[in-house]
Design a protein around this motif. Structure first.
Motif, PDB file in Angstrom:
ATOM      1  N   UNK A 224       0.837  -1.204   0.000  1.00 50.03           N
ATOM      2  CA  UNK A 224       0.000   0.000   0.000  1.00 50.03           C
ATOM      3  C   UNK A 224       0.875   1.259   0.000  1.00 50.03           C
ATOM      4  N   UNK A 225       1.928   1.254   0.800  1.00 51.40           N
ATOM      5  CA  UNK A 225       2.825   2.416   0.853  1.00 51.40           C
ATOM      6  C   UNK A 225       3.620   2.552  -0.447  1.00 51.40           C
ATOM      7  N   UNK A 226       4.014   1.435  -1.043  1.00 56.37           N
ATOM      8  CA  UNK A 226       4.739   1.486  -2.315  1.00 56.37           C
ATOM      9  C   UNK A 226       3.877   2.124  -3.400  1.00 56.37           C
ATOM     10  N   UNK A 227       2.608   1.737  -3.438  1.00 55.21           N
ATOM     11  CA  UNK A 227       1.687   2.303  -4.415  1.00 55.21           C
ATOM     12  C   UNK A 227       1.491   3.799  -4.162  1.00 55.21           C
ATOM     13  N   UNK A 228       1.352   4.177  -2.891  1.00 60.49           N
ATOM     14  CA  UNK A 228       1.210   5.592  -2.559  1.00 60.49           C
ATOM     15  C   UNK A 228       2.463   6.373  -2.936  1.00 60.49           C
ATOM     16  N   UNK A 229       3.641   5.741  -2.755  1.00 55.22           N
ATOM     17  CA  UNK A 229       4.885   6.411  -3.117  1.00 55.22           C
ATOM     18  C   UNK A 229       4.939   6.744  -4.593  1.00 55.22           C
ATOM     19  N   UNK A 230       4.518   5.797  -5.446  1.00 57.23           N
ATOM     20  CA  UNK A 230       4.498   6.060  -6.887  1.00 57.23           C
ATOM     21  C   UNK A 230       3.454   7.120  -7.241  1.00 57.23           C
ATOM     22  N   UNK A 231       2.297   7.026  -6.597  1.00 59.44           N
ATOM     23  CA  UNK A 231       1.247   8.016  -6.880  1.00 59.44           C
ATOM     24  C   UNK A 231       1.691   9.425  -6.485  1.00 59.44           C
ATOM     25  N   UNK A 254       5.525  -3.739   8.049  1.00 58.97           N
ATOM     26  CA  UNK A 254       5.494  -3.907   6.593  1.00 58.97           C
ATOM     27  C   UNK A 254       4.549  -5.005   6.151  1.00 58.97           C
ATOM     28  N   UNK A 255       4.423  -6.063   6.949  1.00 62.56           N
ATOM     29  CA  UNK A 255       3.588  -7.208   6.563  1.00 62.56           C
ATOM     30  C   UNK A 255       2.168  -7.140   7.108  1.00 62.56           C
ATOM     31  N   UNK A 256       1.825  -6.064   7.804  1.00 63.01           N
ATOM     32  CA  UNK A 256       0.462  -5.937   8.321  1.00 63.01           C
ATOM     33  C   UNK A 256      -0.528  -5.923   7.163  1.00 63.01           C
ATOM     34  N   UNK A 257      -1.622  -6.656   7.313  1.00 63.18           N
ATOM     35  CA  UNK A 257      -2.619  -6.743   6.248  1.00 63.18           C
ATOM     36  C   UNK A 257      -3.601  -5.580   6.350  1.00 63.18           C
ATOM     37  N   UNK A 283       2.229  20.045   2.078  1.00 64.53           N
ATOM     38  CA  UNK A 283       2.918  18.798   2.415  1.00 64.53           C
ATOM     39  C   UNK A 283       1.903  17.751   2.882  1.00 64.53           C
ATOM     40  N   UNK A 284       2.161  16.514   2.511  1.00 64.10           N
ATOM     41  CA  UNK A 284       1.334  15.382   2.945  1.00 64.10           C
ATOM     42  C   UNK A 284       2.221  14.397   3.700  1.00 64.10           C
ATOM     43  N   UNK A 285       1.725  13.929   4.826  1.00 69.15           N
ATOM     44  CA  UNK A 285       2.440  12.910   5.606  1.00 69.15           C
ATOM     45  C   UNK A 285       1.517  11.711   5.811  1.00 69.15           C
ATOM     46  N   UNK A 286       2.043  10.539   5.530  1.00 66.50           N
ATOM     47  CA  UNK A 286       1.305   9.291   5.754  1.00 66.50           C
ATOM     48  C   UNK A 286       2.124   8.463   6.730  1.00 66.50           C
ATOM     49  N   UNK A 287       1.501   8.086   7.828  1.00 63.99           N
ATOM     50  CA  UNK A 287       2.223   7.406   8.907  1.00 63.99           C
ATOM     51  C   UNK A 287       1.477   6.154   9.357  1.00 63.99           C
ATOM     52  N   UNK A 288       2.236   5.113   9.672  1.00 68.79           N
ATOM     53  CA  UNK A 288       1.665   3.881  10.223  1.00 68.79           C
ATOM     54  C   UNK A 288       2.275   3.624  11.592  1.00 68.79           C
TER      55      UNK A 288
END
Length: 375
Positions: A224-231, A254-257, A283-288
């Motif tokens: 999900x984060x990889x896809x957001x990074x490309x977007x 990283x492996x959380x579903x 700025x946008x911040x996405x955090x887990x």
């Protein structure tokens, strides 16, 4: 020891429904015990009410164990598929044919041990009564299992329809982004080849991960984060210095579903309604992060902020009818995410929206922390 610890071997989304079904079985066991006690006066055996209670609850509980709980440890053999683990008709029939008699026999043995006699003596004393008691017990048990099975299948079908509707609504966002990206890419090709190639690489990765995610309801948070990074990289090329972003994903998570695309509408909202209208951008911040057994996903921006109208429109009441909002409004993205969380997790997940005092919006998703099974 908490209930959650006792039920760790069960899928998290099945623990509460399983206990609810057990409570229903126990609730109905009481009138069965009363009816059994009243009808045993002609059996030739002394029968107290507490004995009838033990028989009713022991038989019902064992049959529940062998026709409901057994679906989870033997999900491979029964071909019971997630997320509801109801086996196909043939395997379910086999489960009932084995589970009901086995549960009845074991429950009867428990009752016999408590009463101090053998029910099988009733075969000698009153054969018709014995056959009638066994037949009625098996019929009642089969009816209960059939009811739970049909209700579970109906719930699964309802959730699948809702999920399909939500995915269809979500697909309305993709062409909008894709067409804008292609138009910008065409303009860059003749002016800035380096940026055009970078944009093309991010678009290729974005489309590839989107295709993979569309084939599964859940995927690892890293995807999900990889896809957001490309977007966000695509958007940064389009907006230039007006857009900065940060993705914070601890390696332990990283492996959380998570549901596929669950963060995408929130990030798109932040850009379209928070940063693009602002001349200076933002700025946008996405955090887990994880708190106990809960996964917290935060999308924060310092844009224009969310209006009171959008907050009102995105309230939980609208989440049950996301079609009423259009894909171009901030309330649509929020209600869409809220409805997906409700469909997948019920009351175990939530979405909170708040305005940031210094400007901007903060959206926090809270959902159960789940990881792929080791086997």
């Amino acid at each position: 020891m908490t209930t959650d610890r006792l039920l760790t071997w069960l899928p998290a989304n099945q623990r509460k429904p399983l206990l609810q079904r057990l409570l229903i079985v126990w609730a109905v066991s009481l009138p069965i015990a009363v009816a059994s006690w009243m009808s045993h006066k002609g059996d030739g055996l002394p029968h107290q009410f507490d004995v009838s209670l033990v028989y009713a609850y022991a038989i019902s509980t064992f049959i529940w164990l062998f026709t409901d709980v057994v679906r989870y440890p033997f999900k491979r053999q029964l071909r019971a598929q997630a997320p509801f683990y109801w086996p196909p008709a043939l395997h379910a029939s086999f489960m009932l044919l084995v589970g009901i008699p086995l549960g009845y026999v074991l429950g009867t043995l428990v009752g016999d041990a408590y009463a101090g006699w053998s029910t099988w003596d009733l075969w000698r004393l009153n054969t018709n009564r014995f056959v009638g008691m066994v037949a009625s017990s098996v019929a009642i048990s089969a009816a209960f299992v059939s009811y739970f099975y049909q209700r579970g299948k109906a719930e699964a079908l309802t959730r699948q329809v809702t999920q399909a509707q939500l995915m269809l609504l979500q697909s309305q966002l993709e062409p909008h982004m894709l067409f804008n990206t292609l138009a910008h890419l065409r303009a860059l090709i003749g002016q800035d080849t380096t940026r055009a190639l970078a944009m093309l690489d991010h678009l290729d990765n974005y489309l590839r991960t989107t295709l993979q995610a569309s084939r599964q309801p859940q995927h690892p948070l890293a995807d999900e984060f990889s896809r957001l990074g490309d977007y966000l990289s695509l958007m940064a090329i389009r907006m230039g210095p007006r857009l900065a972003f940060e993705l914070d994903l601890p390696s332990a998570l990283a492996n959380a579903l998570v549901p596929s695309f669950i963060l995408q509408p929130l990030v798109e909202n932040a850009i379209r309604h928070g940063l693009e209208p602002k001349v200076a951008g933002g700025r946008i911040e996405v955090q887990a992060q994880v708190e106990g057994m809960q996964l917290l996903l935060t999308v924060r921006d310092n844009g224009c902020g969310i209006s009171e109208l959008a907050l009102a429109e995105s309230a939980p009441t609208l989440a049950h009818n996301p079609v009423s909002a259009t894909p171009l409004t901030p309330s649509w993205g929020l209600s869409h995410v809220r409805q997906r969380l409700h469909t997948l997790y019920g009351e175990r997940a939530s979405l909170r929206i708040s305005a940031i005092a210094t400007g901007g919006t903060c959206v926090v998703l809270t959902l159960p922390f789940e990881t792929p099974p080791s086997a």
